[in-house]
Scaffold this motif. Sequence first.
Motif, PDB file in Angstrom:
ATOM      1  N   GLU A  11      39.039  47.194  48.228  1.00 29.27           N
ATOM      2  CA  GLU A  11      38.520  48.155  49.201  1.00 29.27           C
ATOM      3  C   GLU A  11      38.500  47.634  50.627  1.00 29.27           C
ATOM      4  O   GLU A  11      38.458  48.420  51.562  1.00 29.27           O
ATOM      5  CB  GLU A  11      37.117  48.597  48.796  1.00 29.27           C
ATOM      6  N   THR A  12      38.507  46.321  50.811  1.00 29.63           N
ATOM      7  CA  THR A  12      38.372  45.771  52.160  1.00 29.63           C
ATOM      8  C   THR A  12      39.479  44.768  52.469  1.00 29.63           C
ATOM      9  O   THR A  12      40.111  44.213  51.570  1.00 29.63           O
ATOM     10  CB  THR A  12      37.018  45.046  52.329  1.00 29.63           C
ATOM     11  N   SER A  13      39.673  44.518  53.764  1.00 32.88           N
ATOM     12  CA  SER A  13      40.667  43.519  54.166  1.00 32.88           C
ATOM     13  C   SER A  13      40.236  42.123  53.730  1.00 32.88           C
ATOM     14  O   SER A  13      41.083  41.280  53.427  1.00 32.88           O
ATOM     15  CB  SER A  13      40.899  43.567  55.672  1.00 32.88           C
ATOM     16  N   ALA A  14      38.924  41.863  53.663  1.00 29.34           N
ATOM     17  CA  ALA A  14      38.433  40.558  53.214  1.00 29.34           C
ATOM     18  C   ALA A  14      38.793  40.328  51.743  1.00 29.34           C
ATOM     19  O   ALA A  14      39.198  39.225  51.362  1.00 29.34           O
ATOM     20  CB  ALA A  14      36.923  40.461  53.411  1.00 29.34           C
ATOM     21  N   GLN A  15      38.664  41.355  50.920  1.00 30.35           N
ATOM     22  CA  GLN A  15      39.046  41.229  49.511  1.00 30.35           C
ATOM     23  C   GLN A  15      40.542  40.975  49.390  1.00 30.35           C
ATOM     24  O   GLN A  15      40.978  40.126  48.605  1.00 30.35           O
ATOM     25  CB  GLN A  15      38.669  42.494  48.738  1.00 30.35           C
ATOM     26  N   GLU A  16      41.317  41.702  50.174  1.00 34.06           N
ATOM     27  CA  GLU A  16      42.772  41.529  50.156  1.00 34.06           C
ATOM     28  C   GLU A  16      43.150  40.114  50.577  1.00 34.06           C
ATOM     29  O   GLU A  16      43.992  39.464  49.930  1.00 34.06           O
ATOM     30  CB  GLU A  16      43.411  42.553  51.079  1.00 34.06           C
ATOM     31  N   ALA A  17      42.543  39.609  51.628  1.00 30.67           N
ATOM     32  CA  ALA A  17      42.841  38.260  52.116  1.00 30.67           C
ATOM     33  C   ALA A  17      42.487  37.206  51.074  1.00 30.67           C
ATOM     34  O   ALA A  17      43.245  36.247  50.866  1.00 30.67           O
ATOM     35  CB  ALA A  17      42.083  37.999  53.420  1.00 30.67           C
ATOM     36  N   MET A  18      41.360  37.362  50.410  1.00 28.65           N
ATOM     37  CA  MET A  18      40.951  36.410  49.386  1.00 28.65           C
ATOM     38  C   MET A  18      41.960  36.384  48.243  1.00 28.65           C
ATOM     39  O   MET A  18      42.336  35.325  47.741  1.00 28.65           O
ATOM     40  CB  MET A  18      39.558  36.757  48.860  1.00 28.65           C
ATOM     41  N   LEU A  19      42.436  37.549  47.836  1.00 34.29           N
ATOM     42  CA  LEU A  19      43.418  37.607  46.758  1.00 34.29           C
ATOM     43  C   LEU A  19      44.705  36.902  47.146  1.00 34.29           C
ATOM     44  O   LEU A  19      45.296  36.178  46.341  1.00 34.29           O
ATOM     45  CB  LEU A  19      43.696  39.062  46.378  1.00 34.29           C
ATOM     46  N   ARG A  21      44.939  34.430  49.253  1.00 30.71           N
ATOM     47  CA  ARG A  21      44.657  32.992  49.263  1.00 30.71           C
ATOM     48  C   ARG A  21      44.744  32.381  47.877  1.00 30.71           C
ATOM     49  O   ARG A  21      45.140  31.230  47.717  1.00 30.71           O
ATOM     50  CB  ARG A  21      43.271  32.715  49.863  1.00 30.71           C
ATOM     51  N   ILE A  22      44.343  33.126  46.845  1.00 32.85           N
ATOM     52  CA  ILE A  22      44.379  32.574  45.490  1.00 32.85           C
ATOM     53  C   ILE A  22      45.689  32.885  44.770  1.00 32.85           C
ATOM     54  O   ILE A  22      45.842  32.567  43.595  1.00 32.85           O
ATOM     55  CB  ILE A  22      43.164  33.038  44.647  1.00 32.85           C
ATOM     56  N   GLY A  23      46.631  33.515  45.469  1.00 39.71           N
ATOM     57  CA  GLY A  23      47.955  33.721  44.918  1.00 39.71           C
ATOM     58  C   GLY A  23      48.187  35.034  44.195  1.00 39.71           C
ATOM     59  O   GLY A  23      49.196  35.189  43.513  1.00 39.71           O
ATOM     60  N   CYS A  24      47.291  35.995  44.343  1.00 38.13           N
ATOM     61  CA  CYS A  24      47.474  37.313  43.737  1.00 38.13           C
ATOM     62  C   CYS A  24      48.102  38.227  44.773  1.00 38.13           C
ATOM     63  O   CYS A  24      47.464  38.590  45.750  1.00 38.13           O
ATOM     64  CB  CYS A  24      46.142  37.888  43.257  1.00 38.13           C
ATOM     65  N   GLY A  25      49.351  38.609  44.554  1.00 42.57           N
ATOM     66  CA  GLY A  25      50.078  39.385  45.553  1.00 42.57           C
ATOM     67  C   GLY A  25      50.117  40.881  45.296  1.00 42.57           C
ATOM     68  O   GLY A  25      50.749  41.612  46.041  1.00 42.57           O
ATOM     69  N   GLN A  26      49.456  41.344  44.236  1.00 43.79           N
ATOM     70  CA  GLN A  26      49.481  42.770  43.934  1.00 43.79           C
ATOM     71  C   GLN A  26      48.061  43.280  43.710  1.00 43.79           C
ATOM     72  O   GLN A  26      47.257  42.636  43.058  1.00 43.79           O
ATOM     73  CB  GLN A  26      50.306  43.036  42.677  1.00 43.79           C
ATOM     74  N   GLY A  27      47.780  44.445  44.277  1.00 42.55           N
ATOM     75  CA  GLY A  27      46.458  45.026  44.108  1.00 42.55           C
ATOM     76  C   GLY A  27      46.510  46.527  44.231  1.00 42.55           C
ATOM     77  O   GLY A  27      47.486  47.100  44.704  1.00 42.55           O
TER      78      GLY A  27
END
Length: 51
Positions: A11-19, A21-27
């Motif tokens: 839902e947020t850009s912070a959640q997207e950025a965290m993903l 950083r940990i290598g998850c490229g799809q959401g």
Amino acid sequence: MGLEVIAEGIETSAQEAMLHRIGCGQGQGYRYGKALPATEIGCLLEGSTQD
């Protein structure tokens, strides 16, 4: 294991950025678009929605 992971509920850009950083490229989630009824998919693909 070689599995691809799709994170749900983004839902947020912070959640997207965290993903990223940990290598998850799809959401998926409201960050990218709201859920639509099947009858509106054609409009979405054509570039216009019935909002």
